[in-house]
Write a protein that holds these residues in place. Sequence first.
Motif, PDB file in Angstrom:
ATOM      1  N   UNK A  78      -9.368  13.062  10.765  1.00 23.28           N
ATOM      2  CA  UNK A  78      -8.016  13.587  10.920  1.00 23.28           C
ATOM      3  C   UNK A  78      -7.635  14.559   9.814  1.00 23.28           C
ATOM      4  N   UNK A  79      -6.696  15.436  10.134  1.00 22.60           N
ATOM      5  CA  UNK A  79      -6.093  16.294   9.125  1.00 22.60           C
ATOM      6  C   UNK A  79      -5.185  15.442   8.235  1.00 22.60           C
ATOM      7  N   UNK A  80      -4.912  15.894   6.992  1.00 25.37           N
ATOM      8  CA  UNK A  80      -4.158  15.059   6.044  1.00 25.37           C
ATOM      9  C   UNK A  80      -2.837  14.509   6.565  1.00 25.37           C
ATOM     10  N   UNK A  81      -2.014  15.343   7.186  1.00 24.16           N
ATOM     11  CA  UNK A  81      -0.707  14.882   7.656  1.00 24.16           C
ATOM     12  C   UNK A  81      -0.852  13.818   8.741  1.00 24.16           C
ATOM     13  N   UNK A  82      -1.793  14.028   9.653  1.00 24.61           N
ATOM     14  CA  UNK A  82      -2.002  13.061  10.724  1.00 24.61           C
ATOM     15  C   UNK A  82      -2.593  11.770  10.173  1.00 24.61           C
ATOM     16  N   UNK A  83      -3.434  11.888   9.170  1.00 29.51           N
ATOM     17  CA  UNK A  83      -4.032  10.697   8.569  1.00 29.51           C
ATOM     18  C   UNK A  83      -2.964   9.827   7.919  1.00 29.51           C
ATOM     19  N   UNK A  84      -1.990  10.447   7.293  1.00 34.65           N
ATOM     20  CA  UNK A  84      -0.899   9.679   6.691  1.00 34.65           C
ATOM     21  C   UNK A  84      -0.191   8.834   7.743  1.00 34.65           C
ATOM     22  N   UNK A  85       0.075   9.432   8.897  1.00 35.87           N
ATOM     23  CA  UNK A  85       0.746   8.708   9.977  1.00 35.87           C
ATOM     24  C   UNK A  85      -0.119   7.555  10.471  1.00 35.87           C
ATOM     25  N   UNK A  86      -1.411   7.779  10.617  1.00 40.80           N
ATOM     26  CA  UNK A  86      -2.316   6.734  11.102  1.00 40.80           C
ATOM     27  C   UNK A  86      -2.466   5.616  10.070  1.00 40.80           C
ATOM     28  N   UNK A  87      -2.451   5.942   8.811  1.00 41.97           N
ATOM     29  CA  UNK A  87      -2.506   4.907   7.780  1.00 41.97           C
ATOM     30  C   UNK A  87      -1.233   4.068   7.781  1.00 41.97           C
ATOM     31  N   UNK A  88      -0.107   4.703   8.067  1.00 43.71           N
ATOM     32  CA  UNK A  88       1.156   3.978   8.217  1.00 43.71           C
ATOM     33  C   UNK A  88       1.070   3.003   9.389  1.00 43.71           C
ATOM     34  N   UNK A  89       0.474   3.435  10.466  1.00 45.63           N
ATOM     35  CA  UNK A  89       0.273   2.567  11.630  1.00 45.63           C
ATOM     36  C   UNK A  89      -0.580   1.360  11.257  1.00 45.63           C
ATOM     37  N   UNK A  90      -1.660   1.588  10.526  1.00 44.29           N
ATOM     38  CA  UNK A  90      -2.542   0.487  10.128  1.00 44.29           C
ATOM     39  C   UNK A  90      -1.807  -0.534   9.259  1.00 44.29           C
ATOM     40  N   UNK A  91      -0.897  -0.070   8.426  1.00 40.06           N
ATOM     41  CA  UNK A  91      -0.156  -0.955   7.532  1.00 40.06           C
ATOM     42  C   UNK A  91       0.918  -1.760   8.257  1.00 40.06           C
ATOM     43  N   UNK A  92       1.377  -1.287   9.403  1.00 42.11           N
ATOM     44  CA  UNK A  92       2.514  -1.912  10.077  1.00 42.11           C
ATOM     45  C   UNK A  92       2.172  -2.603  11.397  1.00 42.11           C
ATOM     46  N   UNK A  93       0.982  -2.349  11.933  1.00 46.95           N
ATOM     47  CA  UNK A  93       0.673  -2.853  13.270  1.00 46.95           C
ATOM     48  C   UNK A  93       0.608  -4.373  13.336  1.00 46.95           C
ATOM     49  N   UNK A  94       0.296  -5.033  12.247  1.00 47.04           N
ATOM     50  CA  UNK A  94       0.244  -6.494  12.254  1.00 47.04           C
ATOM     51  C   UNK A  94       1.633  -7.098  12.435  1.00 47.04           C
ATOM     52  N   UNK A  95       2.666  -6.327  12.139  1.00 46.44           N
ATOM     53  CA  UNK A  95       4.038  -6.828  12.236  1.00 46.44           C
ATOM     54  C   UNK A  95       4.646  -6.526  13.599  1.00 46.44           C
ATOM     55  N   UNK A  96       4.470  -5.302  14.068  1.00 48.56           N
ATOM     56  CA  UNK A  96       5.112  -4.905  15.326  1.00 48.56           C
ATOM     57  C   UNK A  96       4.168  -4.909  16.514  1.00 48.56           C
ATOM     58  N   UNK A  97       2.859  -5.011  16.276  1.00 50.31           N
ATOM     59  CA  UNK A  97       1.909  -5.049  17.361  1.00 50.31           C
ATOM     60  C   UNK A  97       1.598  -3.675  17.929  1.00 50.31           C
ATOM     61  N   UNK A  98       0.827  -3.670  19.011  1.00 56.32           N
ATOM     62  CA  UNK A  98       0.399  -2.409  19.616  1.00 56.32           C
ATOM     63  C   UNK A  98       1.556  -1.626  20.214  1.00 56.32           C
ATOM     64  N   UNK A  99       2.700  -2.276  20.436  1.00 56.08           N
ATOM     65  CA  UNK A  99       3.887  -1.575  20.952  1.00 56.08           C
ATOM     66  C   UNK A  99       4.422  -0.579  19.951  1.00 56.08           C
ATOM     67  N   UNK A 100       4.101  -0.774  18.693  1.00 54.74           N
ATOM     68  CA  UNK A 100       4.540   0.169  17.678  1.00 54.74           C
ATOM     69  C   UNK A 100       6.044   0.238  17.543  1.00 54.74           C
ATOM     70  N   UNK A 101       6.571   1.448  17.511  1.00 56.02           N
ATOM     71  CA  UNK A 101       7.996   1.649  17.205  1.00 56.02           C
ATOM     72  C   UNK A 101       8.833   1.937  18.452  1.00 56.02           C
ATOM     73  N   UNK A 102       8.390   1.481  19.614  1.00 60.56           N
ATOM     74  CA  UNK A 102       9.177   1.688  20.833  1.00 60.56           C
ATOM     75  C   UNK A 102      10.564   1.065  20.715  1.00 60.56           C
ATOM     76  N   UNK A 103      10.681  -0.007  19.961  1.00 60.24           N
ATOM     77  CA  UNK A 103      11.977  -0.660  19.792  1.00 60.24           C
ATOM     78  C   UNK A 103      12.983   0.261  19.111  1.00 60.24           C
TER      79      UNK A 103
END
Length: 235
Positions: free
Chosen positions: A91-116
Motif C-alpha cells: 500500500x501507499x503510505x496514506x492508505x497503509x495508515x488507514x489499514x493499520x488503524x483497521x487492524x488496531x480496531x477490528x477486534x473491538x468493532x468486528x468486520x462491520x467496522x465503522x458502519x455504526x
Amino acid sequence: MEDLQQRWLFALSAPMVAVNRHAGADYALASLYPDNEFVDLKESWDIAERADLLAMIQRMTDDGHARELSSAYWEHARLLPSQWQALLDSLQPAQRVAYEFVAETSMVCGAAGIRAWDLGRMSFLARIGQLNGWLNLEENLWLHSRFSLRARYYYQSWHSYMAGFVIGRAYWNCLGHEEAKEQSLSLSRQGSEPAHRAMVRELALSPAAGFDELPWDMELELPEKPESLEAFDWS
C-alpha cells in the motif's frame, strides 16, 4: 409499536444523544430535543427541507464514511497474518495508515467496522427531521426500522455497535490530513480525546441510556412503509 421497541430503535443514535446531552437531548424522545422546536441543519449538513433530509439518509446510510474502510475491515477479518502483512507492504503510505488503524480496531468493532458511525448519525437526522416537521412519527419509525435491520445484520451487540460508532467518529475526526505521518499521529491520539472519553462515559454511566432494558436481540415489530414514503425509493 410498543414504547420499549421505539426506545430500542432510537437507541441507535444514543452516541449522538450523549454528545448533545448538554443541549438537552433525550435518549427516548422521538424528536430528540424536548425544549426545541427547530434545529438548523443547513450549515452543518446542507439540509434545509424534507427532500434534502431524505436524500442524505438514502445516500449516507449505505455509502457514508464506512465505505472508505469496509474493504479493509473485510480483508483483515479473512486474511492470514502473513497475507495481511503482504497487503500492508503493497500500500501507499496514506492508505497503509488507514489499514493499520483497521487492524488496531477490528477486534473491538468486528468486520462491520465503522458502519455504526453512519447509522447512528442517520438515526440522529431522522429524529431531527421529526422535530423540524419534515417527518411524522410513522415515517421516523419506518426509517429507523431500516437502520435496525442493517445494525443487527452487521453487529452482534450494543457493545460492538457503540464501538463502531466511536471508532468511526475517531476516523472522521482525523480526515483532512494530507501527510500520512500527520494522519497516523492524529489517529493515535484519538483514544485520549476528551470528547470521545466523555461520550463513552455518558453512555456507560447514565441511567437514562437504559441499555439494560434493551436487549440487542429484542423482538421488534417492524412497521410497513408509510404511503407518504412510497416515492422514496429506498429499503
